[in-house]
Design an enzyme around this catalytic site. Structure first.
Site, PDB file in Angstrom:
ATOM      1  N   CYS A   1       0.839  -1.193   0.000  1.00 15.20           N
ATOM      2  CA  CYS A   1       0.000   0.000   0.000  1.00 15.20           C
ATOM      3  C   CYS A   1       0.876   1.246   0.000  1.00 15.20           C
ATOM      4  O   CYS A   1       2.051   1.198   0.306  1.00 15.20           O
ATOM      5  CB  CYS A   1      -0.881   0.016   1.234  1.00 15.20           C
ATOM      6  SG  CYS A   1      -1.917  -1.441   1.365  1.00 15.20           S
TER       7      CYS A   1
ATOM      8  N   ARG B   1       3.989   1.225  -7.115  1.00 14.70           N
ATOM      9  CA  ARG B   1       3.949   0.165  -6.100  1.00 14.70           C
ATOM     10  C   ARG B   1       2.811  -0.814  -6.348  1.00 14.70           C
ATOM     11  O   ARG B   1       2.717  -1.851  -5.715  1.00 14.70           O
ATOM     12  CB  ARG B   1       3.778   0.789  -4.708  1.00 14.70           C
ATOM     13  CG  ARG B   1       4.923   1.663  -4.261  1.00 14.70           C
ATOM     14  CD  ARG B   1       4.501   2.569  -3.114  1.00 14.70           C
ATOM     15  NE  ARG B   1       4.276   1.863  -1.882  1.00 14.70           N
ATOM     16  CZ  ARG B   1       5.213   1.670  -0.935  1.00 14.70           C
ATOM     17  NH1 ARG B   1       6.418   2.135  -1.137  1.00 14.70           N
ATOM     18  NH2 ARG B   1       4.956   1.020   0.176  1.00 14.70           N
TER      19      ARG B   1
ATOM     20  N   TRP C   1      -3.013  -2.029  -1.813  1.00 10.74           N
ATOM     21  CA  TRP C   1      -2.674  -3.309  -2.458  1.00 10.74           C
ATOM     22  C   TRP C   1      -3.285  -4.344  -1.530  1.00 10.74           C
ATOM     23  O   TRP C   1      -2.765  -4.587  -0.435  1.00 10.74           O
ATOM     24  CB  TRP C   1      -1.165  -3.458  -2.574  1.00 10.74           C
ATOM     25  CG  TRP C   1      -0.712  -4.813  -3.017  1.00 10.74           C
ATOM     26  CD1 TRP C   1      -0.381  -5.878  -2.216  1.00 10.74           C
ATOM     27  CD2 TRP C   1      -0.566  -5.295  -4.359  1.00 10.74           C
ATOM     28  NE1 TRP C   1      -0.034  -6.966  -2.967  1.00 10.74           N
ATOM     29  CE2 TRP C   1      -0.132  -6.648  -4.283  1.00 10.74           C
ATOM     30  CE3 TRP C   1      -0.731  -4.725  -5.603  1.00 10.74           C
ATOM     31  CZ2 TRP C   1       0.130  -7.422  -5.417  1.00 10.74           C
ATOM     32  CZ3 TRP C   1      -0.475  -5.500  -6.731  1.00 10.74           C
ATOM     33  CH2 TRP C   1      -0.066  -6.823  -6.644  1.00 10.74           C
TER      34      TRP C   1
ATOM     35  N   ASN D   1      -0.401   0.981   6.063  1.00 11.79           N
ATOM     36  CA  ASN D   1       0.315   0.035   5.205  1.00 11.79           C
ATOM     37  C   ASN D   1       0.936  -1.000   6.126  1.00 11.79           C
ATOM     38  O   ASN D   1       1.636  -0.655   7.076  1.00 11.79           O
ATOM     39  CB  ASN D   1       1.412   0.765   4.405  1.00 11.79           C
ATOM     40  CG  ASN D   1       2.236  -0.218   3.569  1.00 11.79           C
ATOM     41  OD1 ASN D   1       1.749  -1.294   3.225  1.00 11.79           O
ATOM     42  ND2 ASN D   1       3.471   0.129   3.287  1.00 11.79           N
ATOM     43  N   GLY D   2       0.658  -2.285   5.869  1.00 11.12           N
ATOM     44  CA  GLY D   2       1.234  -3.339   6.713  1.00 11.12           C
ATOM     45  C   GLY D   2       0.199  -4.430   6.958  1.00 11.12           C
ATOM     46  O   GLY D   2      -0.878  -4.422   6.395  1.00 11.12           O
TER      47      GLY D   2
ATOM     48  N   GLU E   1      15.652 -22.986 -12.460  1.00  7.88           N
ATOM     49  CA  GLU E   1      15.288 -21.575 -12.238  1.00  7.88           C
ATOM     50  C   GLU E   1      16.475 -20.666 -12.509  1.00  7.88           C
ATOM     51  O   GLU E   1      16.340 -19.621 -13.148  1.00  7.88           O
ATOM     52  CB  GLU E   1      14.768 -21.402 -10.807  1.00  7.88           C
ATOM     53  CG  GLU E   1      14.514 -19.974 -10.364  1.00  7.88           C
ATOM     54  CD  GLU E   1      13.508 -19.215 -11.228  1.00  7.88           C
ATOM     55  OE1 GLU E   1      12.835 -19.845 -12.065  1.00  7.88           O
ATOM     56  OE2 GLU E   1      13.441 -17.980 -11.089  1.00  7.88           O
TER      57      GLU E   1
ATOM     58  N   LYS F   1      16.511 -17.673 -15.274  1.00  7.02           N
ATOM     59  CA  LYS F   1      16.890 -16.294 -14.954  1.00  7.02           C
ATOM     60  C   LYS F   1      17.984 -15.824 -15.904  1.00  7.02           C
ATOM     61  O   LYS F   1      17.929 -14.717 -16.450  1.00  7.02           O
ATOM     62  CB  LYS F   1      17.358 -16.213 -13.504  1.00  7.02           C
ATOM     63  CG  LYS F   1      16.226 -16.252 -12.507  1.00  7.02           C
ATOM     64  CD  LYS F   1      15.495 -14.933 -12.491  1.00  7.02           C
ATOM     65  CE  LYS F   1      14.040 -14.914 -12.147  1.00  7.02           C
ATOM     66  NZ  LYS F   1      13.147 -15.851 -12.719  1.00  7.02           N
TER      67      LYS F   1
ATOM     68  N   GLU G   1      16.531 -15.457 -19.596  1.00  3.88           N
ATOM     69  CA  GLU G   1      15.497 -14.438 -19.828  1.00  3.88           C
ATOM     70  C   GLU G   1      16.031 -13.036 -19.562  1.00  3.88           C
ATOM     71  O   GLU G   1      15.455 -12.053 -20.010  1.00  3.88           O
ATOM     72  CB  GLU G   1      14.252 -14.702 -18.991  1.00  3.88           C
ATOM     73  CG  GLU G   1      14.407 -14.533 -17.500  1.00  3.88           C
ATOM     74  CD  GLU G   1      13.083 -14.672 -16.762  1.00  3.88           C
ATOM     75  OE1 GLU G   1      12.023 -14.380 -17.338  1.00  3.88           O
ATOM     76  OE2 GLU G   1      13.117 -15.089 -15.597  1.00  3.88           O
TER      77      GLU G   1
ATOM     78  N   HIS H   1      24.267 -38.814 -19.332  1.00  4.95           N
ATOM     79  CA  HIS H   1      23.262 -39.199 -20.338  1.00  4.95           C
ATOM     80  C   HIS H   1      23.135 -38.161 -21.434  1.00  4.95           C
ATOM     81  O   HIS H   1      22.080 -38.025 -22.047  1.00  4.95           O
ATOM     82  CB  HIS H   1      21.919 -39.425 -19.622  1.00  4.95           C
ATOM     83  CG  HIS H   1      22.014 -40.441 -18.539  1.00  4.95           C
ATOM     84  ND1 HIS H   1      22.011 -41.795 -18.774  1.00  4.95           N
ATOM     85  CD2 HIS H   1      22.205 -40.296 -17.199  1.00  4.95           C
ATOM     86  CE1 HIS H   1      22.147 -42.447 -17.641  1.00  4.95           C
ATOM     87  NE2 HIS H   1      22.265 -41.571 -16.661  1.00  4.95           N
TER      88      HIS H   1
ATOM     89  N   LYS I   1       5.002  -9.471 -18.275  1.00  6.97           N
ATOM     90  CA  LYS I   1       4.955  -9.834 -16.851  1.00  6.97           C
ATOM     91  C   LYS I   1       3.896 -10.908 -16.605  1.00  6.97           C
ATOM     92  O   LYS I   1       4.060 -11.776 -15.781  1.00  6.97           O
ATOM     93  CB  LYS I   1       4.644  -8.602 -15.992  1.00  6.97           C
ATOM     94  CG  LYS I   1       4.675  -8.877 -14.491  1.00  6.97           C
ATOM     95  CD  LYS I   1       6.015  -9.405 -14.033  1.00  6.97           C
ATOM     96  CE  LYS I   1       6.002  -9.863 -12.601  1.00  6.97           C
ATOM     97  NZ  LYS I   1       7.220 -10.604 -12.228  1.00  6.97           N
TER      98      LYS I   1
HETATM   99  C1  AGP Z   1       9.546 -15.583 -14.463  1.00  2.00           C
HETATM  100  O1  AGP Z   1      10.844 -14.985 -14.316  1.00  2.00           O
HETATM  101  C2  AGP Z   1       9.005 -15.401 -15.843  1.00  2.00           C
HETATM  102  N1  AGP Z   1       8.876 -14.017 -16.085  1.00  2.00           N
HETATM  103  C3  AGP Z   1       7.806 -16.256 -16.197  1.00  2.00           C
HETATM  104  O2  AGP Z   1       8.309 -17.538 -16.395  1.00  2.00           O
HETATM  105  C4  AGP Z   1       6.648 -16.380 -15.170  1.00  2.00           C
HETATM  106  O3  AGP Z   1       7.085 -17.091 -14.041  1.00  2.00           O
HETATM  107  C5  AGP Z   1       5.511 -17.170 -15.841  1.00  2.00           C
HETATM  108  O4  AGP Z   1       5.052 -16.422 -16.937  1.00  2.00           O
HETATM  109  C6  AGP Z   1       4.347 -17.475 -14.894  1.00  2.00           C
HETATM  110  O5  AGP Z   1       3.730 -16.288 -14.486  1.00  2.00           O
HETATM  111  P1  AGP Z   1       2.686 -16.363 -13.251  1.00  2.00           P
HETATM  112  O6  AGP Z   1       3.461 -16.820 -12.070  1.00  2.00           O
HETATM  113  O7  AGP Z   1       2.166 -14.972 -13.122  1.00  2.00           O
HETATM  114  O8  AGP Z   1       1.613 -17.351 -13.626  1.00  2.00           O
END
Ligand code: AGP
Length: 609
Positions: A2, A27, A74, A98-99, A482, A486, A489, A505, A604
């Site tokens: 928030c 935010r 939020w 906020n909190g 993961e 990272k 991407e 393998h 996003k």
């Molecule tokens: C994460 O770094 C990516 N940007 C992407 O893989 C993301 O995790 C994926 O699109 C899933 O999104 P969501 O968690 O909002 O469902």
């Protein structure tokens, strides 16, 4: 998170508040509101959705007054509605907050017994009633605020006004940020620097359990308990853009460093130490329904799928239930064999990913029980599952998910404890050690964040690599995936995560002196096997970047680059390991001059197939 803005001075307050809230929009929020004190009366306007809706209300019926408080919400407790929007009022008292107040339900129950009636589902409204209750018992406004705040457990940053004190504004904090701007007989309060910058650069950053009372052109600082304080103002010369990132170069780096706090927020109020149980307030399924679960199916995409893979290890080990983890876009078309004995867990930061939402609908049609782990209150996936565990990571602005990912892992750990208690696979005496592990986690994460400069120098060392290989075993294998995601991407360098045991393998054919191999080699049950895999890489000229346990000199002698993590329980190792991998990818992207917060081709939230 928030956003709070307060103003007291000689200028018309409403436009200052509205502009201030606009500077907090980054935010993230889902409703907003403002209160002015004018003619000894509180005037409140609130609206769901974006600030433009609040601005329309103000344009239609202008507000007057030179004291005002405003808020962007939020949602954490209670849906994003106008009723739940701040400011909240009880009697003459109006506040914004906020909190997360952990003991709000207990306080609400006591206040109910004292004939207090509540209009909203929020924890914030309870604070207003608590203060009003003190005033009804004879306390003045300031004294009532002090008494009420000392009853709260959890995090708060509050800004308050009262019809009984039209020329006064109070602010206080514990656990959530609050900045005070010092002008010439005028003052501002805000959750962050940006709203204050256009008015003054002289600022005071309140510490926990500190309070400030503004009246008659002066600001009086004290502890919440009443001891007076002298606070020295800092001159802030940040640009507005830098201020939105709290001084960090990118939102992603800010969010990486926010992770300890987001883990605390996600745990807040959920570890019931007296009952030795976990409270998942919106889970939707009761103990007898959970006890009927015979298998678990986790569906997600991208980074959220990686958290699901970690969840498999946690749930199978501790709950002794079979767990399968599906990429949502595959699950929805493979005619899955699921039914009423299946618990489907959809994991999604945004709660809007199309494939994951479709998977939830598919599972619902087939009669499975459904819950979700989401970061956005009232999002589509949260609404369409029977229950939800909200991560309290706050809005995640960087497209590459970091704090949402680690709080998903915390949510899965909490779910594991809840299911283990219901199914009897986790005994009472095991609960408190798990609680201790989780409560100690933020401190270990703070230590992991000290790897920032090591990660930057390692990124510089390997910035010309064309490929990366990430290797991990057991519960850390998903973190190899993961880390690779990272890296690719953010830096656009191809990277692949693999179970370390799979080297022979196929991937071993890739090994040569041009290939950096990130090896997750913590001292756990797989350590010796991972070390042999690492030696296979070194024997073929591969360049090893090892992440290992502090004090492990054996690995340091073999690897070309090393980052050390503090010793920890294997069940939270995935969270700690994520931090150096996030930092490595962040710095690689930054060194390459990429758009760190919005990497090319990415969105996003992927709300289309
Ligand atoms: C994460 O770094 C990516 N940007 C992407 O893989 C993301 O995790 C994926 O699109 C899933 O999104 P969501 O968690 O909002 O469902």
């Amino acid at each position: 998170m928030c956003g709070i803005v307060g103003y007291i001075g000689q200028q018309p307050a409403p436009p200052i508040i509205l502009e201030g809230l606009q500077k907090l929009e980054y935010r993230g929020y889902d409703s907003a509101g403002i209160c002015t004190i004018d003619g000894g009366q509180a005037h409140i306007r609130r609206s769901k959705g974006k600030l433009v809706n609040l601005a329309r209300l103000l344009a239609a019926v202008p507000m007057q007054g030179s004291v005002a408080i405003g808020h962007t919400r939020w949602a954490t407790h209670g849906k994003p509605t106008e009723t739940n929007a701040h400011p909240h009022k009880a009697g003459p008292v109006v506040l914004v907050h906020n909190g997360i107040i952990e003991n709000y339900l207990t306080l609400k129950k006591d206040l109910h017994c004292n004939n207090h009636n509540f209009k909203s589902d929020t924890d914030t409204e309870v604070i207003a009633h608590l203060i009003e209750h003190e005033m009804v018992r004879g306390s003045g406004f300031e004294e009532a605020v002090r008494a009420a705040l000392q009853e709260l457990k959890g995090a708060y940053a509050v800004c308050l006004v009262s019809e009984t004190e039209p020329g006064m504004m109070i602010a206080a904090k514990h656990g959530s940020p609050l900045v005070v701007g010092l002008g010439d007989r005028e003052f501002m309060v805000a959750s962050d620097i940006p709203p204050i910058l256009p008015h003054t650069r002289e600022m005071v950053f309140l510490e926990d359990d500190e309070m400030v009372v503004f009246k008659d052109g002066s600001a009086r600082f004290s502890t919440v308990s009443g001891d007076s304080l002298t606070k020295i103002a800092r001159h802030i010369d940040w640009s507005p853009l830098l201020a939105e990132k709290d001084g960090y170069r990118h939102f992603m780096l800010k969010e990486i460093f926010e992770q300890p706090r987001t883990v605390q927020d996600t745990l807040a109020g959920r570890l019931l130490e007296d009952e030795e149980d976990v409270c998942l307030e919106d889970l939707g399924l009761n103990d007898s329904e959970l006890a009927q679960v015979r298998r678990i199916c986790i569906v997600a995409c991208g980074t959220s799928w990686h958290s699901g893979l970690v969840g498999k290890y946690l749930l199978e080990e501790h709950c002794r239930l079979p767990v399968e983890v599906d990429i949502a876009s595959e699950f929805r078309y493979r005619n899955p064999v699921i039914g009423p004995e299946t618990l489907l867990i959809a994991i999604s930061q945004s709660g809007e990913t199309a494939d994951t939402l479709a998977a939830v609908r598919e599972a619902t049609i087939r009669g499975a029980r459904t819950i979700s782990i989401c970061n956005v209150i009232d999002s589509s996936i949260a609404r369409e599952t029977e229950g939800v565990i909200y991560t309290h990571a706050g809005p995640e602005i960087g497209v590459a998910s970091t704090k949402a990912f680690v709080t998903q892992l915390v949510a899965l750990y909490l779910l594991m404890l809840r299911l283990g208690r219901v199914g009897g696979s986790i005994t009472l005496e095991r609960m408190l050690p798990h609680f201790a592990t989780l409560l100690h986690l933020p401190a270990l994460m703070e230590r992991a964040l000290r790897l920032d400069s090591a990660a930057e120098s390692i990124a510089r060392r390997y910035q010309h690599a064309g490929d990366f290989l990430y290797l991990g075993r057991g519960i850390n294998y998903p973190i190899a995936l993961e880390g690779a995601l990272k890296m690719k991407e953010l830096s656009y360098i191809h990277a692949e995560g693999y179970p370390a045991g799979e080297m022979k393998h196929g991937p071993i054919a890739l090994i040569d002196e041009n290939l950096p191999v990130v090896v997750l080699a913590l001292k756990d049950r797989h350590y010796q096997k991972v070390i042999s895999n690492m030696e296979e890489v070194i024997a073929r000229g591969g360049r090893v970047i090892a992440i290992c346990t502090e004090g492990d000199n054996e690995v340091a002698l073999k690897a070309e680059s090393v980052m050390y993590l503090p010793e920890c329980s294997e069940w939270i190792a995935p969270i700690l390991l994520s931090i150096p991998l996030q930092l490595l990818a962040y710095h690689m992207s930054s060194i390459k001059g990429n758009d760190v917060d919005q990497p090319r081709n990415l969105a996003k939230s992927v709300t289309v197939e």
